[in-house]
Design a protein around this motif. Structure first.
Motif, PDB file in Angstrom:
ATOM      1  N   GLN A  96       0.780  -1.209  -0.054  1.00 27.92           N
ATOM      2  CA  GLN A  96      -0.180   0.034  -0.019  1.00 27.92           C
ATOM      3  C   GLN A  96       1.026   1.283   0.094  1.00 27.92           C
ATOM      4  O   GLN A  96       1.330   1.526  -1.145  1.00 27.92           O
ATOM      5  N   CYS A  97       1.044   1.662   1.170  1.00 29.96           N
ATOM      6  CA  CYS A  97       2.286   2.826   1.149  1.00 29.96           C
ATOM      7  C   CYS A  97       3.619   2.485   0.764  1.00 29.96           C
ATOM      8  O   CYS A  97       4.330   3.173   0.215  1.00 29.96           O
ATOM      9  N   GLY A  98       3.908   1.207   0.960  1.00 29.17           N
ATOM     10  CA  GLY A  98       5.089   0.588   0.422  1.00 29.17           C
ATOM     11  C   GLY A  98       6.324   0.797   1.305  1.00 29.17           C
ATOM     12  O   GLY A  98       7.087   0.042   1.291  1.00 29.17           O
ATOM     13  N   CYS A 100       7.056  -0.116   4.487  1.00 28.31           N
ATOM     14  CA  CYS A 100       7.628  -1.272   5.259  1.00 28.31           C
ATOM     15  C   CYS A 100       8.168  -2.292   4.170  1.00 28.31           C
ATOM     16  O   CYS A 100       8.607  -3.421   4.794  1.00 28.31           O
ATOM     17  N   GLN A 101       7.781  -2.205   2.821  1.00 30.26           N
ATOM     18  CA  GLN A 101       7.912  -3.423   2.188  1.00 30.26           C
ATOM     19  C   GLN A 101       9.241  -3.855   1.963  1.00 30.26           C
ATOM     20  O   GLN A 101       9.574  -5.326   1.685  1.00 30.26           O
ATOM     21  N   CYS A 132       3.638  -3.578   9.787  1.00 24.89           N
ATOM     22  CA  CYS A 132       3.106  -2.818   8.504  1.00 24.89           C
ATOM     23  C   CYS A 132       1.775  -1.909   8.981  1.00 24.89           C
ATOM     24  O   CYS A 132       0.839  -2.420   9.364  1.00 24.89           O
ATOM     25  N   ARG A 133       1.741  -0.532   8.963  1.00 28.08           N
ATOM     26  CA  ARG A 133       0.735   0.082   9.620  1.00 28.08           C
ATOM     27  C   ARG A 133      -0.324   0.122   8.521  1.00 28.08           C
ATOM     28  O   ARG A 133      -1.476   0.499   8.802  1.00 28.08           O
ATOM     29  N   CYS A 134      -0.124  -0.132   7.292  1.00 33.78           N
ATOM     30  CA  CYS A 134      -1.055  -0.284   6.221  1.00 33.78           C
ATOM     31  C   CYS A 134      -2.055  -1.564   6.182  1.00 33.78           C
ATOM     32  O   CYS A 134      -2.848  -1.735   5.722  1.00 33.78           O
ATOM     33  N   THR A 136      -1.154  -4.713   5.432  1.00 31.85           N
ATOM     34  CA  THR A 136      -1.075  -5.760   4.102  1.00 31.85           C
ATOM     35  C   THR A 136      -0.705  -7.073   4.627  1.00 31.85           C
ATOM     36  O   THR A 136      -0.359  -7.942   3.753  1.00 31.85           O
TER      37      THR A 136
ATOM     38  N   MET B 369       4.223   4.520   8.862  1.00 35.51           N
ATOM     39  CA  MET B 369       5.375   3.816   9.215  1.00 35.51           C
ATOM     40  C   MET B 369       6.592   4.702   9.019  1.00 35.51           C
ATOM     41  O   MET B 369       7.600   4.387   9.217  1.00 35.51           O
TER      42      MET B 369
HETATM   43  S1  FES Z   1       2.465  -0.958   3.066  1.00 39.17           S
HETATM   44 FE1  FES Z   1       2.613   0.912   4.512  1.00 39.17          FE
HETATM   45  S2  FES Z   1       3.430   0.360   6.188  1.00 39.17           S
HETATM   46 FE2  FES Z   1       3.412  -1.724   5.109  1.00 39.17          FE
END
Ligand code: FES
Ligand code: FES
Lengths: 154, 744
Positions: A96-98, A100-101, A132-134, A136, B369
């Motif tokens: 998502q936001c990416g 943490c990826q 991962c705060r989003c 996923t 994050m």
């Molecule tokens: S994709 Fe946003 S924190 Fe994991």
């Protein structure tokens, strides 16, 4: 003082303090910004890299203590030639936001290198450090299972 | 006549504007002309949306990407009409500009009705829409992005297509009607293929053609799960966030601001920090200090070494005292009574038993994050900023003010955001980067907050208290009486953004309580505003995030008081088809029969926010004394699903965000400071604690609702209701981890 380290197959010499965490050597010293800062205290996994193939939280490893070949997300694969685990991430549209990826992918890659056919419990144990705060997580599970299945076929 | 056609008549299509070697297209409402955002700097185009030139087609989207997949959906809107090959779609986030104002946000008109707006509604919406423009909002928030772009982006795409066809018709000497478009090319009747790029210059001389939008039956991209345009970059570590910006000669900075939020700095000693290796500057920021160094880590180490004397905070010292002042608001003059159906007082007086309950929820941090931060370069005459932000016009304005430049001297780039959730609407971090840069003209700086700084300097979801009373008779709610007290996000945020806090009833304060589709005998909702100077802000779903918990926990209590199944009880009080539909869907998906095995609990909740009703069933199991959230079922009705894959992601993400908050998150204060410093003392749901999730997307087609926020509010009550089913204990205070242990 100057230190020499191997990152993604290249040798670098950096003149930075020996107690500086590898994370910041990568990001600010070598401009390898794919590895992320999330907490600095071993609580989020955003900074995960490999040292000789093993997953390491780079915010916890001092420059002076790096002994081994460092691999970052940039060394795992590239946009032109993504690694199989990265392909699984793309196929399952994980990010998502990416942010943490990079860390998630490095943790997953290390898991599959060590345990090519992980159980669900092994997946969870290997990924538990990576926040991962989003949210996923379901997609991460699916991508790792798919990558593992592909390893079995190969 | 459809709404698209109605809008088309009232809009002014600006096509065929020349850019260097190409053409640009956009659409504005005729009665709301806005200055062209790209002329000043780029010197090129009249159009905020589509530019076709030799290098291909670039979509300038007006909305920022913070993980919600909006670039993909907005790109699909343009590509649908412009007939691009998906692999060739390039997306850029446009510069801040009036023309991107988010008319839908202030309009509060979350629904896209093909026919449905009455005259007065339209007039009101338009008036408020104009206010939105006056305030120059270019906000990514309120789950409004897709609604805002739905018509305008498709029209821009269609205009571009028709202009390119007209140019091709002239070149080939054939009527436009004989031309087709496919994968970025115009195709002639004899099969001649001309790339858009070759026609771009000629298309700039074509008069703006009239366009009609394609009907949904013809759609090829919209309605499908498209590969996200940002996925490859995010899977390979090449996506650029603000903290990844690297410029030649860059220095790395961090800040330590007064942890007594809003307090002064009474003194500091920079010497110990200046003596440390790599440190270049310690800057006095008035209410804190910045350290600039060779690397971020050296800056962070040195910032800790500065000894600082902090002035006190303008609010009570402890969380307990803060809750006292929130409770005191119930004794002040009521701010709003946004709902008052039937006669609540009479119904409460008539009933034998009145069910009463008080609920409390804590302050919450966004905990994106990526910690806050921004890059900046100040040259004296000009300030360039790279800041992941949800409101570029505001960020640019505040930064300009801080460094004493006119706003048109600011260039603000919006890179990818490592999570937003509302936090990045606030301008504090951008302003700090600008101020640091202004101290070092000519040197680019990157400001990175430590995670500790990020936790302790939030704009928190407010703590809130609800006092609920209700009565039931013969399986029906005869009275539902809710009072909610909290500091006002709306007033604080408006004060910060515009220097003016709107008086009068605060609608956002009671959203999620006053606007739910239930029908009860008597239904009364009152808001009370607490006077508390703790910084509060927009946290995913805003007022719905606490009111959804209050509403749906109390409905559950009433169901049990009535001896009814909580899911059937909800259905019995709903006639709205979309709200009923999502509840029926989760009932079927989860095999809900009102029974659970020993050691298992299930809870249900349904809330409607941002135009989208979402129902969730959450299952918990007792895992040797620990609570594990094992499974969750989610159904939403978005009216029209433009990209099911992205909607599913948002439903899962919103659910996890809400579950995590309800289970284990809170911000507390002691000595006027936030107590949580980093993830070890503020954990969040991890993969080990995250449930298996099933999502169903319904499309009743009546409206187009938001997707980024609506899944968060029902998660909290659904979890608490599941815990009640498991343990028999009704927990009315979040987080639940105060009473139970959760598997994170
Ligand atoms: S994709 Fe946003 S924190 Fe994991
Ligand atoms: S930054 Fe290293 S674990 Fe969080």
């Amino acid at each position: 003082m100057a230190f020499t380290l191997r990152v993604n197959g290249q040798t670098h010499t950096v003149d930075l303090p020996g107690d500086m965490p590898l994370l910041w050597v990568l990001r600010d010293g070598l401009n390898l910004t794919g590895t992320k800062y999330g907490c600095g205290v071993a609580a989020c996994g955003a900074c995960t890299v490999h040292v000789d193939g093993a997953p390491v939280q780079s915010c916890q490893l001092a420059l002076a203590d790096v002994d081994g070949e460092v691999t970052t997300i940039e060394g795992l694969g590239t946009p032109e030639a993504p690694a199989p685990i990265q392909q699984a991430w793309i196929e399952h549209q994980v990010a998502q936001c990416g942010y943490c990826q990079s860390g998630q992918i490095m943790a997953a890659a290390a898991l599959l290198a060590e345990t090519p056919a992980p159980s669900d419990a092994e997946i969870e144990a290997a990924m538990a450090l990576n926040l991962c705060r989003c949210g996923t997580y379901s997609a991460i599970r699916a991508a790792i299972r798919a990558a593992a299945a592909r390893l079995q076929e190969a | 006549m459809g709404r698209a056609a109605r809008i088309a008549r009232r809009t002014f299509l600006i096509g065929s504007a020349a850019v260097a070697g190409g053409v640009a297209f956009g659409v504005w409402h005729l009665h709301r002309p806005a200055p062209n955002p790209l002329t000043a700097e780029a010197g090129a185009s009249l159009n905020p949306f589509v530019i076709v030139d030799q290098s291909g087609t670039t979509i300038i989207t007006p909305r920022a990407e913070m993980g919600q997949g909006i670039h993909t959906t907005l790109a699909a809107l343009v590509a649908e009409e412009l007939d691009l090959a998906w692999e060739d779609v390039r997306v850029l986030h446009g510069p801040p500009a009036q023309a991107y104002y988010n008319s839908a946000l202030l309009r509060g008109e979350w629904r896209y009705h093909p026919e449905g707006l009455s005259g007065w509604q339209s007039a009101l919406a338009d008036t408020l829409g104009r206010v939105g423009k006056v305030m120059q909002l270019q906000v990514t928030g309120g789950s409004t992005s897709t609604l805002d772009g739905f018509v305008r982006l498709r029209m821009a795409g269609a205009a571009a297509r028709e202009a390119l066809k007209a140019a091709a018709a002239e070149r080939l000497g054939v009527p436009v009607a004989e031309l087709a478009t496919q994968d970025g090319n115009v195709i002639g009747p004899d099969g001649t293929v001309i790339a858009y790029g070759e026609l771009a210059e000629a298309a700039a001389r074509v008069d703006p053609p009239a366009v009609t939008l394609r009907s949904p039956e013809e759609w090829r991209f919209l309605g499908r799960s498209m590969p996200r345009v940002d996925m490859l970059a995010k899977a390979t570590g090449t996506a650029e966030y603000a903290l990844d910006v690297r410029l030649p000669g860059m220095r790395f900075a961090t800040v330590r601001m007064n942890p007594h939020l809003g307090g002064e700095m009474t003194g500091f000693d920079p010497e110990p920090a200046l003596a440390m290796p790599g440190v270049e500057r310690v800057i006095d920021l008035g209410t804190g200090i910045a350290v600039v160094a060779r690397t971020t880590w050296e800056a962070m180490q040195a910032a800790e070494a500065v000894s600082v004397e902090w002035g006190p905070a303008p609010y009570p010292d402890t969380t307990e005292d803060m809750f006292d002042s929130i409770a005191a608001a119930f004794d002040t003059r009521r701010n709003s009574r946004r709902r008052n159906d039937g006669d609540a007082d009479a119904a409460l007086a008539d009933a034998g038993t009145v069910i009463e309950a008080e609920y409390r929820v804590p302050f919450l941090h966004h905990a994106t994050m990526e910690p806050m931060g921004a890059a900046a370069l100040f040259t004296g005459a000009r300030l360039e900023l790279w800041s992941g932000n949800q409101a570029p016009v505001l960020h640019a304005e505040k930064a300009a003010e801080a460094v004493g430049l006119d706003p048109d001297r600011i260039v603000l780039h919006t890179p990818m955001m490592g999570g937003g959730f509302g936090r990045r609407a606030e301008t504090d971090f951008t302003v700090l980067a600008a101020r640091i840069a202004a101290e070092m003209p000519g040197t680019p700086i990157l400001l990175t907050w430590s995670r500790e700084e990020d936790f302790s300097h939030g704009f928190f979801r407010p703590a809130a208290i609800a006092r609920m009373r209700g009565t039931v008779a013969e399986g029906r709610v005869t009275a539902f009486d809710a009072k909610v007290a909290a500091p006002s996000v709306t007033r604080q945020a408006m004060q910060r953004m515009s220097g003016f806090a709107p008086p009068g009833p605060d609608q956002g304060h009671v959203e999620g309580l006053a606007d739910q589709p239930y029908r009860f005998g008597a239904y009364r909702v009152e808001g009370y505003l607490a006077d508390l100077a703790v910084p509060v802000g927009f946290w995913r779903a805003v007022g719905n995030s606490f009111n959804g918990f209050f509403h749906e926990s109390f409905v559950d209590e009433l169901a049990h008081a009535a001896g009814a199944d909580p899911l059937a009880f909800r259905l019995a009080h709903l006639d709205d088809p979309a709200a009923r539909g999502v509840l029926e869907a989760v009932a079927e998906m989860s095999g809900w029969d009102g029974e659970t095995e020993a050691g298992t609990g299930r809870g249900v909740a349904m809330t409607r926010s941002f135009g989208t009703p979402v129902a969730q069933v959450v299952e918990v199991i007792d895992d040797e004394g620990w609570i594990r959230i094992s499974r969750a079922w989610v159904a939403c009705d978005v009216g029209l699903a433009l990209d099911p894959g992205i909607i599913r992601q948002q439903m899962e993400g919103g659910l996890i965000y809400g579950l995590s908050a309800a289970a284990m998150e809170e911000i507390t204060f002691a000595g006027g400071r936030v107590e949580q410093k980093n993830f070890p003392d503020h954990d969040a749901l991890r993969i080990t604690g995250a449930p298996e999730i099933a999502v169903r997307i319904l499309e009743s087609g009546q409206h187009m609702g938001g997707v980024g926020e609506p899944a968060t509010p029902p998660a909290m009550p659904a979890l608490a209701n599941a815990v009640f089913d498991l343990t028999g204990e009704r927990i009315r205070e979040l987080p639940l981890s105060r009473r139970l242990r959760f598997v994170a």
